[in-house]
Scaffold this motif. Sequence first.
Motif, PDB file in Angstrom:
ATOM      1  N   TYR A  22       0.876  -1.115  -0.023  1.00 42.40           N
ATOM      2  CA  TYR A  22      -0.178   0.105  -0.109  1.00 42.40           C
ATOM      3  C   TYR A  22       0.755   1.299   0.000  1.00 42.40           C
ATOM      4  O   TYR A  22       1.992   1.313   0.475  1.00 42.40           O
ATOM      5  N   SER A  23       0.241   2.279  -0.634  1.00 36.33           N
ATOM      6  CA  SER A  23       1.027   3.715  -0.722  1.00 36.33           C
ATOM      7  C   SER A  23       0.959   4.350   0.836  1.00 36.33           C
ATOM      8  O   SER A  23      -0.046   3.959   1.504  1.00 36.33           O
ATOM      9  N   LYS A  24       1.807   5.618   0.906  1.00 32.15           N
ATOM     10  CA  LYS A  24       1.617   6.300   2.052  1.00 32.15           C
ATOM     11  C   LYS A  24       0.179   6.921   2.228  1.00 32.15           C
ATOM     12  O   LYS A  24      -0.540   6.707   3.336  1.00 32.15           O
ATOM     13  N   ALA A  25      -0.405   7.231   1.130  1.00 33.66           N
ATOM     14  CA  ALA A  25      -1.904   7.708   0.819  1.00 33.66           C
ATOM     15  C   ALA A  25      -2.937   6.861   1.347  1.00 33.66           C
ATOM     16  O   ALA A  25      -3.947   7.051   2.052  1.00 33.66           O
ATOM     17  N   GLN A  26      -2.626   5.363   1.114  1.00 37.44           N
ATOM     18  CA  GLN A  26      -3.649   4.503   1.190  1.00 37.44           C
ATOM     19  C   GLN A  26      -3.668   4.180   2.951  1.00 37.44           C
ATOM     20  O   GLN A  26      -4.500   3.977   3.443  1.00 37.44           O
ATOM     21  N   PHE A  27      -2.430   4.125   3.460  1.00 33.41           N
ATOM     22  CA  PHE A  27      -2.432   4.095   4.895  1.00 33.41           C
ATOM     23  C   PHE A  27      -3.060   5.255   5.393  1.00 33.41           C
ATOM     24  O   PHE A  27      -3.837   5.207   6.610  1.00 33.41           O
ATOM     25  N   ALA A  28      -2.929   6.364   5.137  1.00 33.63           N
ATOM     26  CA  ALA A  28      -3.662   7.589   5.592  1.00 33.63           C
ATOM     27  C   ALA A  28      -4.893   7.377   5.608  1.00 33.63           C
ATOM     28  O   ALA A  28      -5.785   7.802   6.702  1.00 33.63           O
ATOM     29  N   GLU A  29      -5.718   6.760   4.846  1.00 29.77           N
ATOM     30  CA  GLU A  29      -7.236   6.645   4.604  1.00 29.77           C
ATOM     31  C   GLU A  29      -7.618   5.239   5.209  1.00 29.77           C
ATOM     32  O   GLU A  29      -8.870   5.177   5.240  1.00 29.77           O
ATOM     33  N   SER A  30      -6.742   4.601   5.782  1.00 29.93           N
ATOM     34  CA  SER A  30      -7.071   3.127   6.496  1.00 29.93           C
ATOM     35  C   SER A  30      -8.066   3.392   7.527  1.00 29.93           C
ATOM     36  O   SER A  30      -7.775   4.171   8.444  1.00 29.93           O
ATOM     37  N   ARG A  31      -8.916   2.520   7.699  1.00 30.00           N
ATOM     38  CA  ARG A  31      -9.849   2.376   9.067  1.00 30.00           C
ATOM     39  C   ARG A  31      -9.373   1.598   9.981  1.00 30.00           C
ATOM     40  O   ARG A  31      -9.891   1.266  11.037  1.00 30.00           O
ATOM     41  N   GLN A  32      -8.211   0.868   9.590  1.00 30.95           N
ATOM     42  CA  GLN A  32      -7.661  -0.088  10.583  1.00 30.95           C
ATOM     43  C   GLN A  32      -6.544   0.362  11.379  1.00 30.95           C
ATOM     44  O   GLN A  32      -6.195  -0.097  12.571  1.00 30.95           O
ATOM     45  N   LEU A  33      -6.364   1.488  11.113  1.00 31.94           N
ATOM     46  CA  LEU A  33      -5.032   2.124  11.886  1.00 31.94           C
ATOM     47  C   LEU A  33      -5.611   3.293  12.792  1.00 31.94           C
ATOM     48  O   LEU A  33      -6.600   4.160  12.401  1.00 31.94           O
ATOM     49  N   SER A  34      -5.320   3.482  13.901  1.00 34.05           N
ATOM     50  CA  SER A  34      -5.530   4.763  14.856  1.00 34.05           C
ATOM     51  C   SER A  34      -4.933   6.167  14.108  1.00 34.05           C
ATOM     52  O   SER A  34      -4.147   6.138  13.420  1.00 34.05           O
ATOM     53  N   ARG A  35      -5.426   7.243  14.813  1.00 30.40           N
ATOM     54  CA  ARG A  35      -5.066   8.423  14.204  1.00 30.40           C
ATOM     55  C   ARG A  35      -3.592   8.512  14.564  1.00 30.40           C
ATOM     56  O   ARG A  35      -2.864   9.142  13.790  1.00 30.40           O
ATOM     57  N   ILE A  36      -3.020   8.040  15.709  1.00 30.52           N
ATOM     58  CA  ILE A  36      -1.639   8.278  16.065  1.00 30.52           C
ATOM     59  C   ILE A  36      -0.992   7.476  15.063  1.00 30.52           C
ATOM     60  O   ILE A  36       0.170   7.791  14.552  1.00 30.52           O
ATOM     61  N   GLU A  37      -1.179   6.214  14.752  1.00 30.94           N
ATOM     62  CA  GLU A  37      -0.450   5.265  13.856  1.00 30.94           C
ATOM     63  C   GLU A  37      -0.207   5.748  12.495  1.00 30.94           C
ATOM     64  O   GLU A  37       0.589   5.966  11.778  1.00 30.94           O
ATOM     65  N   LYS A  38      -1.566   6.575  12.029  1.00 30.87           N
ATOM     66  CA  LYS A  38      -1.531   7.261  10.622  1.00 30.87           C
ATOM     67  C   LYS A  38      -0.705   8.517  10.498  1.00 30.87           C
ATOM     68  O   LYS A  38       0.254   8.640   9.662  1.00 30.87           O
ATOM     69  N   ASP A  39      -0.423   9.107  11.804  1.00 25.86           N
ATOM     70  CA  ASP A  39       0.504  10.328  12.127  1.00 25.86           C
ATOM     71  C   ASP A  39       1.594   9.806  11.833  1.00 25.86           C
ATOM     72  O   ASP A  39       2.785  10.472  11.181  1.00 25.86           O
ATOM     73  N   ILE A  40       2.215   8.856  12.570  1.00 24.52           N
ATOM     74  CA  ILE A  40       3.514   8.121  12.512  1.00 24.52           C
ATOM     75  C   ILE A  40       4.001   7.896  10.998  1.00 24.52           C
ATOM     76  O   ILE A  40       5.175   8.377  10.609  1.00 24.52           O
ATOM     77  N   LEU A  41       3.110   7.300  10.617  1.00 21.46           N
ATOM     78  CA  LEU A  41       3.260   6.550   9.194  1.00 21.46           C
ATOM     79  C   LEU A  41       3.550   7.742   8.236  1.00 21.46           C
ATOM     80  O   LEU A  41       4.294   7.631   7.264  1.00 21.46           O
ATOM     81  N   ALA A  42       2.681   8.706   8.358  1.00 21.06           N
ATOM     82  CA  ALA A  42       2.730  10.254   7.436  1.00 21.06           C
ATOM     83  C   ALA A  42       4.353  10.623   7.499  1.00 21.06           C
ATOM     84  O   ALA A  42       4.945  11.038   6.736  1.00 21.06           O
ATOM     85  N   ALA A  43       4.871  10.662   8.952  1.00 22.62           N
ATOM     86  CA  ALA A  43       6.228  11.053   9.064  1.00 22.62           C
ATOM     87  C   ALA A  43       7.219  10.280   8.553  1.00 22.62           C
ATOM     88  O   ALA A  43       8.375  10.735   8.090  1.00 22.62           O
ATOM     89  N   VAL A  44       7.059   8.894   8.633  1.00 27.47           N
ATOM     90  CA  VAL A  44       8.232   8.107   8.377  1.00 27.47           C
ATOM     91  C   VAL A  44       8.244   7.319   6.899  1.00 27.47           C
ATOM     92  O   VAL A  44       9.264   6.950   6.490  1.00 27.47           O
ATOM     93  N   LEU A  45       7.208   7.160   6.447  1.00 30.05           N
ATOM     94  CA  LEU A  45       7.135   6.398   5.198  1.00 30.05           C
ATOM     95  C   LEU A  45       7.494   7.599   4.091  1.00 30.05           C
ATOM     96  O   LEU A  45       7.170   8.505   4.144  1.00 30.05           O
ATOM     97  N   LEU A  46       8.106   7.060   3.116  1.00 33.56           N
ATOM     98  CA  LEU A  46       8.259   7.716   1.894  1.00 33.56           C
ATOM     99  C   LEU A  46       7.285   7.780   0.874  1.00 33.56           C
ATOM    100  O   LEU A  46       6.474   6.640   0.722  1.00 33.56           O
ATOM    101  N   GLU A  47       7.096   8.767   0.215  1.00 31.67           N
ATOM    102  CA  GLU A  47       5.956   9.092  -0.609  1.00 31.67           C
ATOM    103  C   GLU A  47       5.934   8.074  -1.834  1.00 31.67           C
ATOM    104  O   GLU A  47       4.769   7.462  -2.258  1.00 31.67           O
ATOM    105  N   GLN A  48       6.853   7.719  -2.616  1.00 29.94           N
ATOM    106  CA  GLN A  48       7.173   7.012  -3.792  1.00 29.94           C
ATOM    107  C   GLN A  48       7.142   5.436  -3.470  1.00 29.94           C
ATOM    108  O   GLN A  48       7.252   4.651  -4.400  1.00 29.94           O
TER     109      GLN A  48
END
Length: 69
Positions: A22-48
């Motif tokens: 999955y892409s970084k954007a797909q993780f941001a839209e995931s319903r399986q992750l908490s808001r904190i987990e989404k924020d962490i992934l937004a900071a550490v995952l690479l866009e491409q």
Amino acid sequence: MFTKKESDPKNPEAQQKNKQKYSKAQFAESRQLSRIEKDILAAVLLEQETYTLQEAQQHIQQFMNGEAQ
């Protein structure tokens, strides 16, 4: 108490789901992750890049343990 269900090696559909990337954007839209987990992934995952769910969970765990760079 909840336990993690191990994937069935005889079930290729379950194995395929575990290997989906999955892409970084797909993780941001995931319903399986908490808001904190989404924020962490937004900071550490690479866009491409794309990541499996297991890889994303590893990134979250590393960040929580202070191992993120």
